[in-house]
Each structure stands twice: as structure tokens, then as C-alpha cells.
Motif scaffolding. Structure first.
Motif, short mmCIF file in Angstrom:
data_model
loop_
_atom_site.label_atom_id
_atom_site.label_comp_id
_atom_site.label_asym_id
_atom_site.label_seq_id
_atom_site.Cartn_x
_atom_site.Cartn_y
_atom_site.Cartn_z
N LEU A 71 41.21 47.55 44.01
CA LEU A 71 41.81 48.10 42.50
C LEU A 71 41.93 46.95 42.37
O LEU A 71 41.85 47.11 40.79
N ILE A 72 41.91 45.80 42.77
CA ILE A 72 42.70 44.49 41.51
C ILE A 72 41.19 43.99 41.06
O ILE A 72 41.82 43.78 39.85
N LEU A 73 40.51 43.76 41.67
CA LEU A 73 38.82 43.47 41.22
C LEU A 73 38.64 44.29 40.24
O LEU A 73 38.03 43.66 39.38
N GLY A 74 38.70 45.30 40.64
CA GLY A 74 37.93 46.65 39.66
C GLY A 74 38.73 46.81 38.32
O GLY A 74 37.84 46.70 37.71
N ARG A 75 39.98 46.97 38.27
CA ARG A 75 40.56 46.81 37.03
C ARG A 75 40.12 45.78 36.13
O ARG A 75 40.02 45.78 35.42
N TRP A 76 39.67 43.79 36.75
CA TRP A 76 39.60 43.29 36.46
C TRP A 76 38.07 43.04 35.65
O TRP A 76 37.76 42.36 35.14
N LEU A 77 37.17 44.08 36.87
CA LEU A 77 36.15 44.02 36.79
C LEU A 77 35.78 44.93 34.47
O LEU A 77 34.79 45.18 34.21
N LYS A 78 36.60 45.78 35.26
CA LYS A 78 36.62 46.60 33.44
C LYS A 78 37.16 45.72 32.61
O LYS A 78 37.09 46.34 31.42
N GLN A 79 38.13 45.41 33.00
CA GLN A 79 38.58 44.73 31.77
C GLN A 79 37.94 43.50 31.03
O GLN A 79 38.18 43.66 30.14
N THR A 80 37.08 42.68 31.69
CA THR A 80 36.60 41.82 31.55
C THR A 80 35.43 42.03 31.93
O THR A 80 34.96 40.89 33.53
N PRO A 81 34.19 42.30 31.64
CA PRO A 81 32.88 42.97 32.28
C PRO A 81 32.53 41.84 32.25
O PRO A 81 30.93 41.65 33.70
N ASP A 82 32.50 40.27 31.90
CA ASP A 82 31.56 38.84 31.89
C ASP A 82 31.82 38.23 32.76
O ASP A 82 30.98 37.56 33.23
N ILE A 83 32.60 39.00 33.54
CA ILE A 83 33.11 37.63 34.78
C ILE A 83 32.26 38.51 36.40
O ILE A 83 32.25 37.71 37.55
N LYS A 84 31.49 39.70 35.62
CA LYS A 84 30.13 40.04 36.98
C LYS A 84 29.53 39.31 37.53
O LYS A 84 29.29 38.62 36.53
N GLY A 85 29.53 39.33 38.65
CA GLY A 85 28.17 39.04 39.83
C GLY A 85 28.26 37.11 39.29
O GLY A 85 28.58 36.82 39.37
N SER A 86 26.61 36.75 38.98
CA SER A 86 26.74 35.51 39.02
C SER A 86 27.45 35.02 38.24
O SER A 86 28.37 33.33 38.06
N GLY A 87 27.11 34.96 36.91
CA GLY A 87 28.06 33.94 35.70
C GLY A 87 26.74 33.08 34.95
O GLY A 87 26.54 32.95 34.14
N ILE A 88 25.18 32.88 35.36
CA ILE A 88 24.29 32.27 35.62
C ILE A 88 23.61 33.42 34.03
O ILE A 88 23.67 32.53 32.75
N GLU A 127 27.98 29.25 43.48
CA GLU A 127 27.27 28.17 42.91
C GLU A 127 26.93 28.75 41.48
O GLU A 127 27.38 28.42 40.31
N GLY A 128 26.62 30.47 41.92
CA GLY A 128 26.57 30.98 40.41
C GLY A 128 28.20 30.74 39.72
O GLY A 128 28.25 30.64 38.51
N PRO A 129 29.39 31.52 40.47
CA PRO A 129 30.29 30.97 39.54
C PRO A 129 30.52 29.62 38.98
O PRO A 129 31.30 29.28 37.24
N GLY A 328 27.83 34.56 43.08
CA GLY A 328 25.71 34.39 43.16
C GLY A 328 24.57 34.43 44.24
O GLY A 328 25.75 35.08 45.13
N VAL A 329 24.24 34.36 43.41
CA VAL A 329 22.93 34.85 45.02
C VAL A 329 22.23 33.10 44.95
O VAL A 329 20.98 33.06 45.73
N PHE A 330 22.97 32.04 44.74
CA PHE A 330 22.47 30.97 44.81
C PHE A 330 22.14 30.06 46.37
O PHE A 330 21.12 30.23 46.71
N LEU A 331 23.11 30.03 46.67
CA LEU A 331 23.65 29.96 48.20
C LEU A 331 23.01 31.18 49.11
O LEU A 331 22.21 30.35 50.25
N PRO A 332 22.81 32.55 48.89
CA PRO A 332 22.68 32.65 49.16
C PRO A 332 21.10 33.05 49.60
O PRO A 332 20.20 33.16 50.54
#
Length: 512
Positions: A71-88, A127-129, A328-332
Motif C-alpha cells: 500500500l505504501i509503495l503503490g501510493r508512491w509509485l502512483k504519485q511519483t512514477p519516475d521511481i519505478k524499476g531500475s532508474g537507468i 545498482e540501477g537505483p 534494478g536488474v544489474f546485479l540479478p
């Protein structure tokens, strides 16, 4: 008597290096704390699942905690979609001038969200974040210094370099990754600023974590020439698996969107809950995979166990990344490469085709090969693994596997994964605020049709205006009779509404 005029000193590079160092120190502190909190979180989660064996009701508590975090992260993702995923991809889009965001909400939400997502044991990389955190620190620095245009982009690029350097303790590879994969610009001012920033961040990270390389793997001898044939086969297999990875990672988000009963921003509940069987049965493989790589390099399990781990990590890392959580997917990717390299070499040992002492070399080479194929950044892959492992003895095997894996993915039509992610991001992104004019730059490559032509002879894309030409240390104001040369950096002003079309057209012209 004539007085000699003193030549005015050019301190622009010194000033750039100083700025890079300041950004590197700031980003190094942020990313080092980010890395430290994640490692402590993984220890806590491993302990928690250990306690769950004695108190089964802790699994119910985990589900409730997962619901709260979702619920917390979902709200942040909705408010600030640029934090999604790797970030690269977001950083690459910024440096290309195709997107932008407010730096402060992205900085703190990416930091806290990344600690929660990665520190909870999900198969996501830091690493991506870390790259986005560093770039966002650079963006904040540029905002405070009122830097714009090229100067702002250089500082953002240096922050990205610092972020990766602090995450991996690999300043040279971090600088090269930003230049090769993210910024696509090798001008002097860019690379000296990025390198200075990366070195400063590495210094800070070393204070936090010591001098031991992140993936310190020891082995007894160099690989004999008689075993080099297996490197070719390994490279081909990694290339095939790398192309599969590209296909799945680019589609997994759309698969999640088909779950009509669950809003997209709250898909993370699936990843959190499905982590329970992994934490219950094999908690040692939780997280991005740093400790797993070291353990495989030191004492690899049997081929069957490694194959099982590869399949599990492939599936679970896709599920985690597809939720859009900050990770991110860098280290995985490096972990999957190491696991497959262990599987391949252990299979060879079982069949009597190589001695067990050579298994660590194949583990190391496979990390570089898998990353080189998926990211299509072979130079970064070779340097990165070399710095992370801490020795040059395996350089030739690394280069061979990386080149073969890269060519295999290229033949299969694979594009650099981060560039493909950026294209997907831009396709689905709804631009709410755009500036009427943006500035983008393109280097002229050897195969470019522009090389040797005068500016007036070029059919420039509609909506683009060539305003500057950088040639080595010189900055030229182009005229109609200015001849374009290989290695020039073309700076264009572009209307926002035509940005994507101009970028595609320019890629064809410059030979990218």
C-alpha cells in the motif's frame, strides 16, 4: 618596449573536476547508506524466515507486512512514477533530453522504496537505483548551482557514474558504463567529470565497506589454452539466454497489466507473498545475489542444484521487476550469469572435460558475458567484472565470452536492454508538462553519412536546428560551409513535439 601578453589560463576542466568531486562525495554518502541499509535488511529478513521455522505464525505476519508495504509503495509509485524499476532508463532519458522530473521526491522515495524492496529479499539489484540516486543528487546540485543545458547534463551524468561506483567500488567501469550505455558521449569534459565523481564516490564507499573487492573470488591458476574452446560455447549459450532475458523482461510488465483484479501500482503484493517459499526453503539465495556469487565462486554446488537456482532466480527476478518496484536488474543479471557459468563448468567437471579448479574462472567469465549480451555494453562488462573481482588474470576469458555473447544477441536482433526499456517508458509516458524547446546532442561515428559533408548539404530533420559543433576541445558555431567530421559532437535545438522523430532520424544520420 613591447610587453608580452600573458596567456589566460583555462580553468574550465579544473572547475569541472572540482564539481565532479563534490557531486561524487555527496552521491557516495547517499548510495553508501543505501547499500548499508539494504544489507542490514537482508540479514533481518534471513533471520526472520529462520525464526518462522519455529513460529509458523510469523508467515501470516509476513503477509500482513507485505500488504502494508504494498500500500505504501503503490501510493508512491502512483504519485511519483519516475521511481519505478531500475532508474537507468529514466537517467538515460534525462540525458537525452526526452524526459525530466523533480529531483527531491524521486531522491527520497527511490531511496526508501529501494531499501524496502531490495532489503526485503526480492531478487532486485541495488545498482540501477544507485545510478538514479547518484544522478538525482547531481540534478539537485545542478539546480542549486543554476546549471542548465549541457552543463546540467554533465553533472547528472557524473552523479550517475558516482552512484554505480559507490554501489560496486568500480570507478573506471562506472565511468565507462555511463559514457557507453547511458550518455553515449565521450567528450573530454564529460569523461573527466564522470571519472572524478566516480573516484570520489569510490573513496566514500571504501570508508564504509573497506578495500576488499565486492565480488572477491580467488582461484588457483589461469585458464589453459586447451580449455578456450569451452569459452566459445559458453558465450553462445549466454547469448541465447541473454536474448531470452531481454524478451521476457520487456514483456513482464504487460503480463502484469492483464491482472484486471489488481491495480498496476499494487502488483508488488504478488512478489512479496511468493517470496515466502524461497525464504522458507533456501533463504541463502535471497536478494540481489552478491553473496551467492561469492559462494559459487568459492565452492560451487552440483550442476543440478545450480540449474535449479538459475531457473528460480530467473522466474522470481522477472516477477519482482515486473511489479515496477524500485529495484534494478544489474546485479540479478550478473548473478544469473555466475550461476549459469557454475552450472556449465560443473557439468564439464562431471563429464571429465575440465578440472574442478577451473570452475571459478567460468563463473567470472559468465558474469561478464551475460551482462555484455543483455546490455550490449561489452567494454563495461569486461572492466566492471575485472574491478569487482580484483584481478587481471582472467581478462582474456572475459573478453572472449563477452564478445561471443554480444555477437550472439546482436545476430538474434537484440537491442541494448536499457535503451529498449527507455523506448517502452517513453511510449507509455503521458507528458503533462513539456518545454517548447529541448537541446540534444549526437556524436558522429565512422559509418555516418554526415562525415565529410557541409552543414548545408545535410537534410536535417524537421523541427531540429544545429546550434553547436564540438570538435575535441573546440566549440564551433556551425555555418552552411562548415564541414562535419568523424568524432564531432552535434548539438541541436529540437521542438518537444518532434523530439522522438528527430532522435530516430538523427540516429540514422550519425551512424548509431
Amino acid at each position: 618596449m613591447k610587453t608580452k601578453r600573458l596567456k589566460k589560463w583555462d580553468l574550465s576542466r579544473l572547475y569541472a573536476v572540482v564539481q565532479g568531486i563534490v557531486v561524487g562525495l555527496l552521491a557516495g554518502v547517499v548510495v553508501s547508506f543505501f547499500r548499508l541499509l539494504i544489507s542490514q535488511g537482508l540479514k533481518l529478513v534471513t533471520w526472520y524466515f529462520g525464526q518462522a521455522h519455529e513460529h509458523w505464525w510469523l508467515l501470516i505476519v509476513w503477509v500482513l507486512i507485505s500488504l502494508g508495504l504494498t500500500l505504501i509503495l503503490g501510493r508512491w509509485l502512483k504519485q511519483t512514477p519516475d521511481i519505478k524499476g531500475s532508474g537507468i532508463p529514466q537517467v538515460e532519458g534525462q540525458l537525452m533530453g526526452e524526459l525530466d522530473y523533480h529531483w527531491w521526491p524521486v531522491l527520497w522515495k527511490k531511496f526508501v522504496g529501494g531499501v524496502i524492496a531490495i532489503g526485503s529479499g526480492l531478487f532486485l539489484g541495488r545498482e540501477g537505483p544507485s545510478i538514479q540516486l547518484g544522478a538525482t543528487v547531481g540534478q539537485g546540485f545542478a539546480a542549486k548551482r543554476h546549471l542548465t543545458g549541457v552543463d546540467r547534463r554533465i553533472i547528472i551524468a557524473s552523479g550517475a557514474s558516482a552512484g554505480l561506483s559507490a554501489a560496486f567500488n568500480a570507478p573506471i567501469a562506472s565511468s565507462l558504463f555511463v559514457l557507453e550505455e547511458v550518455y553515449h558521449n565521450f567528450s573530454t569534459m564529460v569523461w573527466i567529470t564522470a571519472l572524478a565523481s566516480a573516484i570520489a564516490a569510490d573513496f566514500v564507499s571504501t570508508v564504509f565497506f573497506g578495500l576488499t573487492p565486492v565480488l572477491h573470488i580467488t582461484y588457483l591458476r589461469a585458464l589453459p589454452l586447451s580449455q578456450y574452446g569451452w569459452l566459445l560455447l559458453l558465450g553462445v549459450l549466454l547469448g541465447l539466454l541473454g536474448r531470452l532475458y531481454q524478451i521476457v523482461v520487456l514483456r513482464v510488465g504487460s503480463w502484469y497489466s492483464k491482472l484486471k483484479w489488481l491495480p498496476d501500482d499494487y502488483n508488488s503484493i504478488i512478489a512479496f507473498v511468493l517470496l515466502i517459499p524461497i525464504g522458507w526453503f533456501i533463504p541463502q539465495i535471497l536478494g540481489g545475489g552478491n553473496s551467492l556469487i561469492v559462494s559459487i565462486g568459492g565452492n560451487a554446488p552440483t550442476a543440478l542444484v545450480l540449474l535449479l537456482i538459475f531457473v528460480l532466480r530467473f522466474i522470481y527476478s522477472m516477477m519482482a521487476y515486473g511489479t515496477g518496484l524500485p529495484g534494478g536488474v544489474f546485479l540479478p543479471i550478473l548473478t544469473l550469469g555466475a550461476v549459469f557459468g557454475g552450472f556449465f563448468s560443473q557439468l564439464m567437471v562431471t563429464w571429465g572435460l575440465m578440472p574442478a579448479a577451473e570452475v571459478p574462472i567460468f563463473v567470472i567469465a559468465a558474469m561478464a558475458g551475460y551482462f555484455a549480451g543483455i546490455s550490449k555494453a561489452p567494454f563495461t562488462a569486461i572492466l566492471l567484472i575485472t574491478e569487482m573481482v580484483g584481478t587481471l588474470h582472467h581478462l582474456m576469458p572475459l573478453a572472449i565470452v563477452s564478445l561471443v555473447a554480444y555477437m550472439t544477441v546482436d545476430i538474434l536482433g537484440g537491442a541494448p536492454v536499457y535503451a529498449a526499456m527507455l523506448d517502452r517508458l517513453l511510449q507509455h509516458r503521458q507528458q503533462t508538462q513539456t518545454t517548447p524547446l529541448k537541446q540534444i546532442s549526437f556524436p558522429v561515428f565512422v559509418e555516418s553519412s554526415l562525415a565529410g559533408k557541409q552543414v548545408r548539404e545535410v537534410n536535417w530533420p524537421q523541427g531540429a536546428l544545429l546550434v553547436e559543433l564540438q570538435r575535441g576541445e573546440k566549440v564551433l558555431i556551425p555555418h552552411g560551409d562548415t564541414i562535419i567530421r568523424v568524432g564531432d559532437l552535434l548539438v541541436l535545438n529540437v521542438e518537444s513535439r518532434t523530439l522522438r522523430a528527430v532522435r530516430q532520424a538523427m540516429k540514422q544520420l550519425v551512424g548509431d
